[in-house]
Write a protein that holds these residues in place. Structure first.
Motif, PDB file in Angstrom:
ATOM      1  N   UNK A 120      -8.332  -6.566  38.037  1.00 54.06           N
ATOM      2  CA  UNK A 120      -7.285  -5.791  37.052  1.00 54.06           C
ATOM      3  C   UNK A 120      -6.103  -5.569  38.204  1.00 54.06           C
ATOM      4  N   UNK A 121      -4.892  -5.939  37.724  1.00 53.60           N
ATOM      5  CA  UNK A 121      -3.654  -5.772  38.492  1.00 53.60           C
ATOM      6  C   UNK A 121      -2.873  -4.629  37.796  1.00 53.60           C
ATOM      7  N   UNK A 122      -2.467  -3.391  38.227  1.00 54.25           N
ATOM      8  CA  UNK A 122      -1.776  -2.449  37.567  1.00 54.25           C
ATOM      9  C   UNK A 122      -0.463  -2.945  37.064  1.00 54.25           C
ATOM     10  N   UNK A 123      -0.212  -2.208  35.853  1.00 54.22           N
ATOM     11  CA  UNK A 123       1.158  -2.681  35.281  1.00 54.22           C
ATOM     12  C   UNK A 123       2.173  -1.506  35.718  1.00 54.22           C
ATOM     13  N   UNK A 124       3.315  -1.790  35.479  1.00 58.91           N
ATOM     14  CA  UNK A 124       4.503  -0.861  36.010  1.00 58.91           C
ATOM     15  C   UNK A 124       5.159  -0.259  34.916  1.00 58.91           C
ATOM     16  N   UNK A 125       5.769   0.733  34.912  1.00 58.42           N
ATOM     17  CA  UNK A 125       6.594   1.522  33.953  1.00 58.42           C
ATOM     18  C   UNK A 125       7.279   0.432  33.053  1.00 58.42           C
ATOM     19  N   UNK A 126       6.951   0.432  31.687  1.00 61.14           N
ATOM     20  CA  UNK A 126       6.582   1.824  30.740  1.00 61.14           C
ATOM     21  C   UNK A 126       5.009   1.393  30.392  1.00 61.14           C
ATOM     22  N   UNK A 127       4.293   0.624  31.386  1.00 65.40           N
ATOM     23  CA  UNK A 127       2.975   0.302  31.001  1.00 65.40           C
ATOM     24  C   UNK A 127       1.949   0.851  31.935  1.00 65.40           C
ATOM     25  N   UNK A 128       2.410   1.785  32.725  1.00 70.03           N
ATOM     26  CA  UNK A 128       1.548   2.268  33.548  1.00 70.03           C
ATOM     27  C   UNK A 128       0.170   2.953  33.028  1.00 70.03           C
ATOM     28  N   UNK A 129      -0.756   2.716  33.846  1.00 70.41           N
ATOM     29  CA  UNK A 129      -2.347   3.115  33.371  1.00 70.41           C
ATOM     30  C   UNK A 129      -3.148   2.066  32.694  1.00 70.41           C
ATOM     31  N   UNK A 177      -5.622  -9.634  34.553  1.00 69.75           N
ATOM     32  CA  UNK A 177      -6.915  -9.547  35.378  1.00 69.75           C
ATOM     33  C   UNK A 177      -6.969 -10.843  36.374  1.00 69.75           C
ATOM     34  N   UNK A 178      -5.945 -11.474  36.827  1.00 69.50           N
ATOM     35  CA  UNK A 178      -6.139 -12.523  37.709  1.00 69.50           C
ATOM     36  C   UNK A 178      -5.515 -13.975  37.156  1.00 69.50           C
ATOM     37  N   UNK A 179      -5.512 -13.841  35.993  1.00 68.84           N
ATOM     38  CA  UNK A 179      -4.956 -15.268  35.578  1.00 68.84           C
ATOM     39  C   UNK A 179      -4.075 -14.863  34.211  1.00 68.84           C
ATOM     40  N   UNK A 180      -3.009 -14.489  34.422  1.00 68.34           N
ATOM     41  CA  UNK A 180      -1.881 -14.319  33.340  1.00 68.34           C
ATOM     42  C   UNK A 180      -1.685 -15.370  32.433  1.00 68.34           C
ATOM     43  N   UNK A 181      -1.524 -16.318  32.812  1.00 70.09           N
ATOM     44  CA  UNK A 181      -1.160 -17.346  31.920  1.00 70.09           C
ATOM     45  C   UNK A 181      -2.332 -17.948  31.129  1.00 70.09           C
ATOM     46  N   UNK A 182      -3.511 -17.854  31.571  1.00 68.06           N
ATOM     47  CA  UNK A 182      -4.864 -18.218  30.871  1.00 68.06           C
ATOM     48  C   UNK A 182      -5.118 -17.049  29.819  1.00 68.06           C
ATOM     49  N   UNK A 183      -4.769 -15.719  30.165  1.00 66.11           N
ATOM     50  CA  UNK A 183      -4.759 -14.703  29.265  1.00 66.11           C
ATOM     51  C   UNK A 183      -3.899 -14.781  28.119  1.00 66.11           C
ATOM     52  N   UNK A 205      -6.423   3.641  32.735  1.00 70.97           N
ATOM     53  CA  UNK A 205      -7.562   3.411  31.734  1.00 70.97           C
ATOM     54  C   UNK A 205      -8.974   3.044  32.442  1.00 70.97           C
ATOM     55  N   UNK A 206     -10.075   3.138  31.706  1.00 72.74           N
ATOM     56  CA  UNK A 206     -11.311   2.763  32.366  1.00 72.74           C
ATOM     57  C   UNK A 206     -11.539   1.278  32.581  1.00 72.74           C
ATOM     58  N   UNK A 207     -10.839   0.357  31.786  1.00 69.27           N
ATOM     59  CA  UNK A 207     -10.794  -0.786  31.985  1.00 69.27           C
ATOM     60  C   UNK A 207     -10.007  -1.252  33.412  1.00 69.27           C
ATOM     61  N   UNK A 208      -9.323  -0.583  34.100  1.00 68.89           N
ATOM     62  CA  UNK A 208      -8.719  -0.627  35.178  1.00 68.89           C
ATOM     63  C   UNK A 208      -9.847  -0.988  36.352  1.00 68.89           C
ATOM     64  N   UNK A 209     -11.111  -0.704  36.103  1.00 67.72           N
ATOM     65  CA  UNK A 209     -12.238  -1.136  37.115  1.00 67.72           C
ATOM     66  C   UNK A 209     -12.411  -2.543  37.032  1.00 67.72           C
ATOM     67  N   UNK A 210     -12.227  -3.193  35.923  1.00 69.84           N
ATOM     68  CA  UNK A 210     -12.598  -4.484  35.817  1.00 69.84           C
ATOM     69  C   UNK A 210     -12.289  -5.291  37.088  1.00 69.84           C
ATOM     70  N   UNK A 211     -12.929  -6.428  37.324  1.00 75.92           N
ATOM     71  CA  UNK A 211     -12.806  -7.422  38.473  1.00 75.92           C
ATOM     72  C   UNK A 211     -11.254  -7.700  38.067  1.00 75.92           C
TER      73      UNK A 211
END
Length: 366
Positions: free
Chosen positions: A12-21, A26-32, A4-10
């Motif tokens: 961003x940590x890539x998801x694994x299968x089945x959510x690849x792409x 984005x660095x703060x999973x609990x806050x998100x 995704x184009x949003x993977x360029x955001x500061x």
């Protein structure tokens, strides 16, 4: 699918299968996660597939080949459907909404082509056209979250409200944890994805990763085709009839199994939530084996760290497993929270017919 184009955001940590792409976070999973729950986040789900069905016969045709009652679907009404095999096992799942001219189907990543192939094989003489829209992307929000300006379609998840003509194998709608949070999917032009996300951020939302979406899905016991289903899954096992299957419509592939298991009860397996021992700061992976003592009783399907519940999982167990039993997953203790009742009966099930006992005299030999 490309990233995704949003993977360029500061951050961003890539998801694994089945959510690849897309991004896991984005660095703060609990806050998100908290922001999404509170309606202050937008999630990149642009790896999801989008299928369109057009033509005068589209709704009556989809009605005849899927699990859902669609021939009278009103424009703008959100629902979902399953495609079953001849034995009632789940092959495809899709969010469904019609705009008066097009029926939009939102699917799991990587499954759109398979769904289109099946639909094409069932066209015969029907006035329908089926297509895949790779030019569109999906964003997710809470139902009371930000509005995505310029979106083509807004689909609001019907889960967990038991639809008319359906049944439930779990708690009442108002007692269901899914009543506390509802997700919404938005379709936007893929080239407009960064601008749509930025506009939501400008309105006070933050960008959240798919981990946040998954945490709230698991907490609301919402089944997902890419996680909870295997080659044997029937919808009764996941309490999926409540929103995805209509029991009072005509014949479709797999209907015999749907009707038989509903009437006779007792699907072979049941979905449950597991509360995992978090003291070791580790979690099992989806697919991990679940044990009751020395006996294998099921498998983990989804695992998340929820901001309030801690480490929890969805799991598919043998229906006969004692719901009070403490189980173990890769050495971790796991307590159960019942989703599908072990009794295995849906609401509205017809009463069993009393069968007369055979007369022994009729079987006596002279």
């Amino acid at each position: 699918m490309s990233a995704s184009a949003l993977m360029s955001r500061q951050g961003a940590v890539a998801a694994a299968d089945p959510d690849e792409g897309v991004a896991a976070h984005y660095g703060e999973p609990m806050h998100e996660q908290r922001a999404l729950e509170q309606g202050r986040a937008v999630v990149d789900l642009s790896h999801r597939g989008v299928v369109t069905v057009t033509g005068a016969d589209r709704l009556t045709w989809l009605h005849s080949i899927t699990s859902q009652h669609l021939n009278a679907l009103e424009p703008g009404v959100s629902t979902e459907m399953l495609v079953l095999d001849p034995h009632g096992r789940v092959e495809h799942a899709a969010a469904v909404i019609d705009d008066g001219a097009t029926t939009w189907l939102i699917t799991e990543s990587g499954t759109a082509a398979g769904l289109v192939a099946y639909l094409e094989s069932m066209k015969f003489a029907m006035r329908v056209e089926v297509g895949t829209r790779t030019d569109l992307a999906v964003l997710g929000t809470s139902a009371h979250g930000p509005t995505i300006d310029g979106a083509l379609i807004q689909w609001r998840d019907p889960w967990p409200v038991t639809a008319p003509g359906s049944t439930r194998y779990g708690p009442d709608d108002h007692e269901h944890p899914g009543a506390q949070w509802q997700g919404t999917l938005w379709l936007v032009q893929r080239e407009d994805l960064p601008a749509a996300a930025s506009a939501a951020e400008g309105a006070g939302a933050r960008l959240a990763g798919v981990w946040a979406w998954e945490a709230l899905r698991v907490a609301t016991w919402r089944p997902r085709h890419a996680r909870e289903c295997d080659e044997r899954t029937i919808p009764h096992e996941l309490d999926w009839l409540r929103t995805a299957v209509h029991l009072e419509k005509g014949c479709y592939r797999g209907q015999e199994t749907i009707a038989r298991v509903f009437t006779m009860g007792r699907p072979p397996r049941r979905l449950t939530m597991l509360h995992l021992d978090g003291s070791e700061h580790i979690t099992p992976d989806p697919g991990a084996t679940i044990m009751h003592g020395e006996r294998e009783v099921g498998r983990v399907t989804s695992v998340v760290r929820h901001h309030e519940l801690g480490p929890v999982a969805l799991a598919v167990l043998k229906r006969s497993v004692d719901p009070e039993a403490t189980l173990s997953v890769e050495g971790l203790a796991a307590g159960q929270e019942t989703i599908v009742t072990p009794e295995g009966f849906g609401t509205g099930r017809p009463p069993p017919q009393d069968r007369p006992r055979p007369n022994p005299a009729l079987r006596r030999r002279p």
